[in-house]
Design a protein around this motif. Structure first.
Motif, PDB file in Angstrom:
ATOM      1  N   VAL A  66      -6.494 -12.408  20.869  1.00  0.00           N
ATOM      2  CA  VAL A  66      -5.297 -11.663  20.500  1.00  0.00           C
ATOM      3  C   VAL A  66      -4.241 -12.645  20.017  1.00  0.00           C
ATOM      4  O   VAL A  66      -3.852 -13.563  20.747  1.00  0.00           O
ATOM      5  CB  VAL A  66      -4.761 -10.841  21.698  1.00  0.00           C
ATOM      6  CG1 VAL A  66      -3.539 -10.036  21.278  1.00  0.00           C
ATOM      7  CG2 VAL A  66      -5.857  -9.921  22.246  1.00  0.00           C
ATOM      8  N   PHE A  67      -3.786 -12.442  18.784  1.00  0.00           N
ATOM      9  CA  PHE A  67      -2.835 -13.348  18.147  1.00  0.00           C
ATOM     10  C   PHE A  67      -1.409 -12.825  18.322  1.00  0.00           C
ATOM     11  O   PHE A  67      -1.182 -11.618  18.211  1.00  0.00           O
ATOM     12  CB  PHE A  67      -3.170 -13.495  16.661  1.00  0.00           C
ATOM     13  CG  PHE A  67      -4.356 -14.369  16.410  1.00  0.00           C
ATOM     14  CD1 PHE A  67      -4.199 -15.633  15.851  1.00  0.00           C
ATOM     15  CD2 PHE A  67      -5.630 -13.955  16.759  1.00  0.00           C
ATOM     16  CE1 PHE A  67      -5.295 -16.453  15.625  1.00  0.00           C
ATOM     17  CE2 PHE A  67      -6.728 -14.767  16.545  1.00  0.00           C
ATOM     18  CZ  PHE A  67      -6.564 -16.021  15.984  1.00  0.00           C
ATOM     19  N   PRO A  68      -0.459 -13.730  18.538  1.00  0.00           N
ATOM     20  CA  PRO A  68       0.932 -13.328  18.761  1.00  0.00           C
ATOM     21  C   PRO A  68       1.638 -13.005  17.449  1.00  0.00           C
ATOM     22  O   PRO A  68       2.553 -13.704  17.011  1.00  0.00           O
ATOM     23  CB  PRO A  68       1.540 -14.553  19.445  1.00  0.00           C
ATOM     24  CG  PRO A  68       0.791 -15.698  18.834  1.00  0.00           C
ATOM     25  CD  PRO A  68      -0.609 -15.185  18.644  1.00  0.00           C
ATOM     26  N   VAL A  69       1.174 -11.952  16.820  1.00  0.00           N
ATOM     27  CA  VAL A  69       1.744 -11.540  15.545  1.00  0.00           C
ATOM     28  C   VAL A  69       1.619 -10.018  15.444  1.00  0.00           C
ATOM     29  O   VAL A  69       0.660  -9.437  15.937  1.00  0.00           O
ATOM     30  CB  VAL A  69       1.028 -12.252  14.359  1.00  0.00           C
ATOM     31  CG1 VAL A  69      -0.442 -11.925  14.303  1.00  0.00           C
ATOM     32  CG2 VAL A  69       1.687 -11.949  13.039  1.00  0.00           C
ATOM     33  N   LEU A  70       2.637  -9.392  14.847  1.00  0.00           N
ATOM     34  CA  LEU A  70       2.607  -7.960  14.576  1.00  0.00           C
ATOM     35  C   LEU A  70       2.431  -7.782  13.071  1.00  0.00           C
ATOM     36  O   LEU A  70       3.246  -8.269  12.299  1.00  0.00           O
ATOM     37  CB  LEU A  70       3.909  -7.297  15.042  1.00  0.00           C
ATOM     38  CG  LEU A  70       4.218  -7.421  16.531  1.00  0.00           C
ATOM     39  CD1 LEU A  70       5.621  -6.900  16.832  1.00  0.00           C
ATOM     40  CD2 LEU A  70       3.183  -6.695  17.363  1.00  0.00           C
ATOM     41  N   LEU A  71       1.371  -7.106  12.675  1.00  0.00           N
ATOM     42  CA  LEU A  71       1.067  -6.956  11.255  1.00  0.00           C
ATOM     43  C   LEU A  71       1.458  -5.591  10.705  1.00  0.00           C
ATOM     44  O   LEU A  71       1.542  -5.408   9.501  1.00  0.00           O
ATOM     45  CB  LEU A  71      -0.412  -7.217  11.003  1.00  0.00           C
ATOM     46  CG  LEU A  71      -0.877  -8.634  11.353  1.00  0.00           C
ATOM     47  CD1 LEU A  71      -2.388  -8.751  11.211  1.00  0.00           C
ATOM     48  CD2 LEU A  71      -0.167  -9.669  10.493  1.00  0.00           C
ATOM     49  N   GLY A  72       1.674  -4.637  11.575  1.00  0.00           N
ATOM     50  CA  GLY A  72       2.085  -3.306  11.123  1.00  0.00           C
ATOM     51  C   GLY A  72       0.947  -2.515  10.542  1.00  0.00           C
ATOM     52  O   GLY A  72       0.353  -1.692  11.218  1.00  0.00           O
ATOM     53  N   ALA A  73       0.606  -2.764   9.303  1.00  0.00           N
ATOM     54  CA  ALA A  73      -0.440  -1.999   8.632  1.00  0.00           C
ATOM     55  C   ALA A  73      -1.738  -2.785   8.618  1.00  0.00           C
ATOM     56  O   ALA A  73      -1.747  -4.002   8.704  1.00  0.00           O
ATOM     57  CB  ALA A  73      -0.006  -1.684   7.203  1.00  0.00           C
ATOM     58  N   GLY A  74      -2.832  -2.061   8.479  1.00  0.00           N
ATOM     59  CA  GLY A  74      -4.145  -2.681   8.366  1.00  0.00           C
ATOM     60  C   GLY A  74      -5.168  -1.951   9.213  1.00  0.00           C
ATOM     61  O   GLY A  74      -4.827  -1.122  10.051  1.00  0.00           O
ATOM     62  N   LYS A  75      -6.429  -2.275   8.972  1.00  0.00           N
ATOM     63  CA  LYS A  75      -7.511  -1.660   9.731  1.00  0.00           C
ATOM     64  C   LYS A  75      -7.398  -2.105  11.186  1.00  0.00           C
ATOM     65  O   LYS A  75      -7.223  -3.277  11.475  1.00  0.00           O
ATOM     66  CB  LYS A  75      -8.866  -2.077   9.164  1.00  0.00           C
ATOM     67  CG  LYS A  75      -9.117  -1.556   7.779  1.00  0.00           C
ATOM     68  CD  LYS A  75     -10.442  -2.062   7.248  1.00  0.00           C
ATOM     69  CE  LYS A  75     -10.615  -1.668   5.794  1.00  0.00           C
ATOM     70  NZ  LYS A  75     -11.809  -2.297   5.213  1.00  0.00           N
ATOM     71  N   ARG A  76      -7.536  -1.143  12.063  1.00  0.00           N
ATOM     72  CA  ARG A  76      -7.381  -1.421  13.488  1.00  0.00           C
ATOM     73  C   ARG A  76      -8.737  -1.423  14.191  1.00  0.00           C
ATOM     74  O   ARG A  76      -9.668  -0.737  13.774  1.00  0.00           O
ATOM     75  CB  ARG A  76      -6.462  -0.389  14.125  1.00  0.00           C
ATOM     76  CG  ARG A  76      -5.073  -0.465  13.519  1.00  0.00           C
ATOM     77  CD  ARG A  76      -4.058   0.409  14.194  1.00  0.00           C
ATOM     78  NE  ARG A  76      -2.805   0.350  13.469  1.00  0.00           N
ATOM     79  CZ  ARG A  76      -1.886  -0.607  13.620  1.00  0.00           C
ATOM     80  NH1 ARG A  76      -2.080  -1.570  14.475  1.00  0.00           N
ATOM     81  NH2 ARG A  76      -0.776  -0.579  12.913  1.00  0.00           N
ATOM     82  N   LEU A  77      -8.801  -2.190  15.266  1.00  0.00           N
ATOM     83  CA  LEU A  77     -10.028  -2.276  16.051  1.00  0.00           C
ATOM     84  C   LEU A  77     -10.328  -0.959  16.749  1.00  0.00           C
ATOM     85  O   LEU A  77     -11.457  -0.495  16.758  1.00  0.00           O
ATOM     86  CB  LEU A  77      -9.909  -3.408  17.086  1.00  0.00           C
ATOM     87  CG  LEU A  77     -11.079  -3.571  18.049  1.00  0.00           C
ATOM     88  CD1 LEU A  77     -12.382  -3.834  17.299  1.00  0.00           C
ATOM     89  CD2 LEU A  77     -10.794  -4.692  19.039  1.00  0.00           C
ATOM     90  N   PHE A  78      -9.311  -0.334  17.329  1.00  0.00           N
ATOM     91  CA  PHE A  78      -9.527   0.866  18.128  1.00  0.00           C
ATOM     92  C   PHE A  78      -9.150   2.111  17.335  1.00  0.00           C
ATOM     93  O   PHE A  78      -8.182   2.115  16.596  1.00  0.00           O
ATOM     94  CB  PHE A  78      -8.720   0.785  19.421  1.00  0.00           C
ATOM     95  CG  PHE A  78      -9.094  -0.416  20.245  1.00  0.00           C
ATOM     96  CD1 PHE A  78     -10.302  -0.459  20.927  1.00  0.00           C
ATOM     97  CD2 PHE A  78      -8.258  -1.518  20.319  1.00  0.00           C
ATOM     98  CE1 PHE A  78     -10.663  -1.571  21.670  1.00  0.00           C
ATOM     99  CE2 PHE A  78      -8.611  -2.636  21.059  1.00  0.00           C
ATOM    100  CZ  PHE A  78      -9.812  -2.663  21.741  1.00  0.00           C
ATOM    101  N   SER A  79      -9.931   3.162  17.533  1.00  0.00           N
ATOM    102  CA  SER A  79      -9.686   4.410  16.803  1.00  0.00           C
ATOM    103  C   SER A  79      -8.514   5.163  17.425  1.00  0.00           C
ATOM    104  O   SER A  79      -8.096   4.876  18.547  1.00  0.00           O
ATOM    105  CB  SER A  79     -10.938   5.288  16.805  1.00  0.00           C
ATOM    106  OG  SER A  79     -11.052   6.017  18.001  1.00  0.00           O
ATOM    107  N   ASP A  80      -8.030   6.136  16.705  1.00  0.00           N
ATOM    108  CA  ASP A  80      -6.971   6.994  17.238  1.00  0.00           C
ATOM    109  C   ASP A  80      -7.539   8.380  17.572  1.00  0.00           C
ATOM    110  O   ASP A  80      -6.815   9.359  17.651  1.00  0.00           O
ATOM    111  CB  ASP A  80      -5.787   7.086  16.286  1.00  0.00           C
ATOM    112  CG  ASP A  80      -6.162   7.626  14.913  1.00  0.00           C
ATOM    113  OD1 ASP A  80      -7.340   8.001  14.703  1.00  0.00           O
ATOM    114  OD2 ASP A  80      -5.284   7.679  14.044  1.00  0.00           O
ATOM    115  N   THR A  81      -8.850   8.439  17.794  1.00  0.00           N
ATOM    116  CA  THR A  81      -9.509   9.681  18.173  1.00  0.00           C
ATOM    117  C   THR A  81      -8.989  10.139  19.526  1.00  0.00           C
ATOM    118  O   THR A  81      -8.832   9.337  20.445  1.00  0.00           O
ATOM    119  CB  THR A  81     -11.039   9.456  18.260  1.00  0.00           C
ATOM    120  OG1 THR A  81     -11.513   9.018  16.994  1.00  0.00           O
ATOM    121  CG2 THR A  81     -11.765  10.724  18.669  1.00  0.00           C
TER     122      THR A  81
END
Length: 190
Positions: free
Chosen positions: A148-163
């Motif tokens: 886990v990197f100490p950065v907030l990227l906002g947009a982009g493909k995420r590891l976990f789904s929002d199901t």
């Protein structure tokens, strides 16, 4: 039964897209641009290569990795030699590279579940955002290896789904924080 391990570089807000410099994403290469390199923070990556018995990828990651990894003989000798599984409904046998060892196409999550029931060592999933989300939603992932990197990227493909699904409990089995802010978190799915 085989263990299925999801391994990922992930931002603090869950983005895993384009950590190494892939084109077409505005934050491409964020693991190298946003955080100072500290060799010990990547120890887990070397260990994964030694412990894994097979590599699993989704189609998009397969197409990206298969174009580069076979020539990276010093960086990925074990990954290059081990069997690979590509989960795809669209990839044809004729699209498989011939210089990257034994490659099998799995057409469904049922095929993944059947593979997990066979004898053999751990199968590690690299990249493959959509595949990771689908595997998790189907309850097929046994362990997560996250840097886990100490950065907030906002947009982009995420590891976990929002199901919308029931809570899934994880057990932290290994962790470490490094001077550059990276955190190693290894979770087993309970």
């Amino acid at each position: 039964m085989r263990t299925l391990i999801s391994t990922a570089f992930v931002s603090l807000d869950g983005v895993m897209e384009a950590p190494g410099g892939e084109p077409g994403y505005r934050n491409t290469g964020w693991t190298m641009k946003q955080v100072d390199f500290l060799e010990e923070a990547y120890e887990l990556k070397g260990r994964e290569q030694e412990e894994a018995a097979a590599l699993m990828l989704g189609r998009v990651s397969y197409e990206a990795f298969s174009a580069v990894w076979p020539s990276m003989t010093e960086e990925f000798p074990r990954y290059n030699a081990m069997p690979k599984y590509v989960v795809s409904t669209t990839l044809g046998e004729d699209a498989l590279v011939d210089n990257w060892g034994d490659i099998t196409i799995l057409r469904s999550l049922d095929d993944v579940a059947a593979l997990k029931k066979t004898e053999g060592g751990p199968i590690i999933v690299h990249g493959s955002a959509e595949l990771n989300r689908n595997l998790a939603d189907a309850g097929l992932i046994d362990r997560y290896h996250l840097l886990v990197f100490p950065v907030l990227l906002g947009a982009g493909k995420r590891l976990f789904s929002d199901t919308d699904k029931d809570a899934q409990k994880l057990r932290l089995v290994e962790h470490e924080a490094y001077a550059n802010g990276i955190q190693k978190n290894v979770f087993e799915v309970v």
